[in-house]
Structures are given as structure tokens and as C-alpha cells.
Enzyme design. Structure first.
Site, PDB file in Angstrom:
ATOM      1  N   CYS A   2      79.133  62.141 109.812  1.00  0.00           N
ATOM      2  CA  CYS A   2      79.189  63.556 109.435  1.00  0.00           C
ATOM      3  C   CYS A   2      80.482  63.742 108.664  1.00  0.00           C
ATOM      4  O   CYS A   2      81.572  63.666 109.225  1.00  0.00           O
ATOM      5  CB  CYS A   2      79.170  64.452 110.672  1.00  0.00           C
ATOM      6  SG  CYS A   2      79.404  66.205 110.295  1.00  0.00           S
ATOM      7  N   GLU A 115      74.166  65.786 104.628  1.00  0.00           N
ATOM      8  CA  GLU A 115      74.041  64.337 104.523  1.00  0.00           C
ATOM      9  C   GLU A 115      73.439  64.015 103.157  1.00  0.00           C
ATOM     10  O   GLU A 115      72.760  64.849 102.559  1.00  0.00           O
ATOM     11  CB  GLU A 115      73.171  63.748 105.631  1.00  0.00           C
ATOM     12  CG  GLU A 115      73.842  63.671 106.991  1.00  0.00           C
ATOM     13  CD  GLU A 115      75.056  62.744 107.037  1.00  0.00           C
ATOM     14  OE1 GLU A 115      75.393  62.124 105.999  1.00  0.00           O
ATOM     15  OE2 GLU A 115      75.678  62.651 108.103  1.00  0.00           O
TER      16      GLU A 115
END
Length: 252
Positions: A2, A115
Site C-alpha cells: 500500500c 493500487e
């Protein structure tokens, strides 16, 4: 991993949502941030005794930390930029995170995270006639629009070059715990933030819970259907870009 997320809720919303007893940064409020990047200031919910308080009982607080954990023993705080994530598989054993996992767990509020999917671009061919490859950013968020409580750890680092009364003498930093991504999210990227369900918030934040195995049992990946996703503009690639347009679905 992340590496970017969005956190745009007002402080008062977070104080209410997480049932925070004490605003740990009453004179500071972060602006809505749709492109949170490593080393930036972020909100964190944690439970610990108040500094210089007569009552040593732990209190749930909303604090402002820096993203990128700096271990207490680090010689240089720049290592924090490489410690933005802690893998759930090794977080209880790695020296950089082990002590924090036992005693300094936190929640990092987010509206969603980004992402990048490394797929084949259907656009123009590159040199040699091969299809050009690009990474398409996706915004991943709770399907019901609720706040996302990412599992985090925090740590204190003392800058020995500063005197004790210097407000910058202590640096408080944090990291996001990640887990493997399954199903459709796993197609986009193989890792995702570990999300703590509301009914586990109090246990996760409890500094009295110091057994690593007990803390590990609180880490349960989000089930199918809890998170939604959609492609977004590559403008999010540049951290200087920031605004609600970054999370809007990409026009197709």
C-alpha cells in the site's frame, strides 16, 4: 503493498466515528488528502496514557503521525521511507516491527487506497510492434462508503541532535500492515492493507494485549464483496496532484 491512499474526512468526523476520547493534536487539522504518500502526515487512532497526565490509564486518542515507521534504534530517520508497510506474515518477528506489534498498534483511517495493475495497454504499439505496457491505477474502497480502518503500528524515535525541550526532539511514525489480496483485488495487485473490522477495534488498540499470537488472531483479511474498485486517472501517479477528481471512475 500500500503506497498511496485517500483520507479526506474532517477531524470531527474521525473523532466521532472512532469514538475518540482525546484529540491528541487539538491545534492542528490535516487538509483532505486524496493522494497520501509516504512521509506525509496522517491521522492515526491509538490508545495509550496521556503525556504528563496524573491518570496513567490508557485513553483512545486521535494523533497526527508521519507515514513511514522509524524504529527507536534507527540511526537515521530516513529509513522510514522504506518502512511504509509491514507484511502480516512476518510483522511479529521482524526487528523493525516486533516491539511495536506487541505494544504500539494503531488504526489508520482511510477512504480508500490505490493500487496499480500492470496490464497490457490496448493503445498504440511501441517499438518493434509490441504492445506498450503501462500500469493502470485503481481506487479500492469500502463498497458501502464507510471509513476503512487500516491496521497500523506506530513508533517513537528520539532525535539526539535536539535538546529535550525541542518539540521536534521526538518523531512519531507509523506503518500499514499488509496481507495477500484475493479474488478480483488479487488480479489488480497481490497485496492489500489489512483492514480491522469495527468489532475488533478496541482489542487491536488495547496496549494491554501484548501476546503476539493473540494480536495476530485479530488480523482477518476483508471478506468478498466488502471492497469495490474502479480504474482512475494516471494523474494520481504524481503526488503533487491532489483533489477529489483523483478517485473518480475513469471515463471509458
Amino acid at each position: 503493498m500500500c503506497g498511496r491512499y485517500a483520507s479526506a474526512r474532517k477531524k470531527y468526523e474521525l473523532l466521532e466515528e472512532f469514538q475518540v476520547a482525546v484529540d491528541g493534536a487539538p491545534e492542528e487539522e490535516l487538509r483532505p488528502d486524496y493522494n497520501v504518500a509516504p512521509t506525509k502526515k496522517v491521522y492515526a487512532v491509538l490508545t495509550r496514557p496521556l503525556k504528563d497526565a496524573e491518570n496513567a490509564e490508557p485513553v483512545r486518542q486521535l494523533r497526527i503521525l508521519r507515514w513511514g515507521l522509524v524504529p527507536s534504534w534507527a540511526k537515521d530517520p530516513s529509513v522510514g521511507s522504506r518502512m511504509i508497510n509491514a507484511r502480516v506474515e512476518t510483522v511479529a518477528e521482524k526487528p523493525s516491527f516486533r516491539r511495536a506489534f506487541e505494544r504500539r498498534r494503531c488504526l489508520l483511517p482511510a477512504d480508500g487506497y490505490y493500487e496499480w495493475y500492470a496490464g497490457e495497454d490496448a493503445g498504440q504499439a511501441g517499438g518493434g510492434g509490441r504492445a506498450a505496457k503501462r500500469k493502470q491505477p485503481y481506487y479500492i474502497h469500502p463498497a458501502d462508503g464507510s471509513v476503512m480502518a487500516m491496521a497500523g503500528l506506530y513508533e517513537f524515535w528520539r532525535d539526539r541532535t535536539r535538546p529535550d525541550d525541542d518539540p521536534e526532539a521526538w518523531r512519531v511514525t507509523c506503518t500499514v500492515i499488509t496481507t495477500s489480496a484475493q479474488d478480483e483485488l488479487g488480479r489488480i495487485h497481490d497485496r492489500m492493507p489489512m483492514i480491522i473490522a469495527r468489532e475488533r477495534w478496541a482489542d487491536w488498540l488495547d496496549p494491554g494485549l501484548t501476546a503476539a499470537e493473540e494480536a495476530r488472531r485479530l488480523l482477518v483479511p476483508a471478506g468478498p464483496g466488502l471492497l469495490a474498485h474502479h480504474p482512475v486517472s494516471t494523474d494520481v501517479n504524481n503526488v503533487r496532484n491532489n483533489g477529489p477528481e483523483l478517485i473518480e471512475p475513469l471515463a471509458v
